[in-house]
Write a protein that holds these residues in place. Structure first.
Motif, PDB file in Angstrom:
ATOM      1  N   ASN A 104      -6.307  28.831 -40.414  1.00 28.41           N
ATOM      2  CA  ASN A 104      -5.412  29.902 -39.975  1.00 28.41           C
ATOM      3  C   ASN A 104      -3.993  29.363 -40.058  1.00 28.41           C
ATOM      4  O   ASN A 104      -3.728  28.239 -39.613  1.00 28.41           O
ATOM      5  N   ALA A 105      -3.068  30.129 -40.619  1.00 31.34           N
ATOM      6  CA  ALA A 105      -1.706  29.645 -40.815  1.00 31.34           C
ATOM      7  C   ALA A 105      -1.052  29.252 -39.494  1.00 31.34           C
ATOM      8  O   ALA A 105      -0.339  28.245 -39.420  1.00 31.34           O
ATOM      9  N   ALA A 106      -1.285  30.020 -38.433  1.00 30.61           N
ATOM     10  CA  ALA A 106      -0.676  29.714 -37.143  1.00 30.61           C
ATOM     11  C   ALA A 106      -1.188  28.385 -36.594  1.00 30.61           C
ATOM     12  O   ALA A 106      -0.411  27.561 -36.077  1.00 30.61           O
ATOM     13  N   ILE A 107      -2.482  28.165 -36.723  1.00 32.77           N
ATOM     14  CA  ILE A 107      -3.075  26.919 -36.224  1.00 32.77           C
ATOM     15  C   ILE A 107      -2.594  25.741 -37.062  1.00 32.77           C
ATOM     16  O   ILE A 107      -2.252  24.675 -36.531  1.00 32.77           O
ATOM     17  N   LEU A 108      -2.551  25.917 -38.384  1.00 34.04           N
ATOM     18  CA  LEU A 108      -2.082  24.852 -39.262  1.00 34.04           C
ATOM     19  C   LEU A 108      -0.650  24.443 -38.928  1.00 34.04           C
ATOM     20  O   LEU A 108      -0.333  23.250 -38.835  1.00 34.04           O
TER      21      LEU A 108
END
Length: 300
Positions: free
Chosen positions: A223-227
């Motif tokens: 997930n982009a936010a988690i990354l």
């Protein structure tokens, strides 16, 4: 409504020939497919005079919903390990080549590919669908591998891969194949290819923003936010990704305003751009952002 229920029943029956297939895959496919078809139905009625393809043809609807269900199932095969790695490799090869799977338990793959080949208004769309499926499967594999590995992608690398893993190209190509939308010809236009990339990037960002809480609670790294938070713990990632989404959306609107595409591509792109509000928010299971809605997959 009755027609949709009949179509869903047929998708569920077909899905029973796929190991690991869940009711959710069929339900979400029918729900999402119905949303798309309802949004573009007036335009499909306009094109039916040329193609002879009825927007409410149940055979075409079922084929479309099955393809969407297949995409959901493949996604979960990668993320949740529904089938063994050697089984997944055989399935991917079969789907990408349009041939029967070499292993038992996946007869539905050949059934779907044979039906789409027979229904194709333009054979070029069928050949492209196979290529799009190969790209989708490769992107899913790459995303799963990097999430499990020690070296993390940059945001740019993640988004580049996410353009394929969101599978919008597959959705559009299947629609074109079934209802004669001439996507094979349109792909030769640079502006159309730009639109495909922009709407796919928008779809990836919408998906990640909506699902970030669910992914975080499930321990998923794709997930982009988690990354971004893993790389930059103090970064206001939601604000950044919303800005990214707004920028991609503005660029998409500029391209769509500058060059008109034949029906139903305008309403179709608009429908896909509105998924965050019109589809994700109404999901009963798969796209619920609260932890209670996750992980409840009933096998078909």
């Amino acid at each position: 409504m009755i027609q949709t229920e009949r179509a869903l029943k047929q998708v569920l029956e077909w899905g029973r020939s796929l190991t690991g297939f869940a009711d959710e895959h069929a339900v979400e496919a029918a729900r999402g497919g119905q949303y798309i078809l309802q949004r573009i139905q007036p335009s499909l009625r306009d094109t039916s005079a040329r193609t002879g393809r009825d927007p409410q043809d149940e055979t075409l609807m079922v084929a479309f919903y099955r393809e969407l269900a297949l995409l959901f199932w493949l996604d979960d095969c990668n993320d949740l390990g529904l089938i063994a790695p050697e089984q997944l490799a055989a399935v991917e090869q079969a789907l990408g080549q349009g041939v029967p799977c070499a292993l038992p338990g996946f007869e539905g793959c050949a059934v779907l590919r044979a039906s789409l080949a027979a229904l194709a208004y333009d054979r070029r769309d069928y050949a492209q669908l196979l290529e799009d499926t190969r790209c989708y499967c490769a992107a899913l594999r790459a995303g799963h591998a990097q999430a499990a590995g020690a070296e993390r992608w940059s945001y740019a690398e993640y988004l580049h891969n996410g353009i394929d893993s969101i599978a919008y190209a597959n959705v559009f190509c299947c629609l074109s194949l079934l209802w004669g939308l001439d996507m094979a010809t349109l792909r030769a236009r640079p502006t159309f290819r730009q639109v495909l990339r922009l709407i796919s990037a928008i779809g990836r960002l919408q998906n990640d923003l909506h699902g970030r809480d669910k992914d975080r609670s499930a321990g998923e790294a794709g997930n982009a936010a988690i990354l971004l938070l893993q790389r930059y713990p103090a970064m206001p990632v939601v604000e950044f990704l919303n800005d990214e989404l707004a920028g991609h959306t503005r660029m998409l609107h500029r391209v769509m305003a500058e060059e008109r595409f034949p029906a139903p591509w305008g309403p179709l792109i608009e429908a896909m751009a509105a998924l965050r509000a019109q589809y994700y928010q109404t999901s009963t299971s798969r796209y619920r952002s609260d932890a209670a809605g996750g992980g409840q997959r009933t096998q078909a």
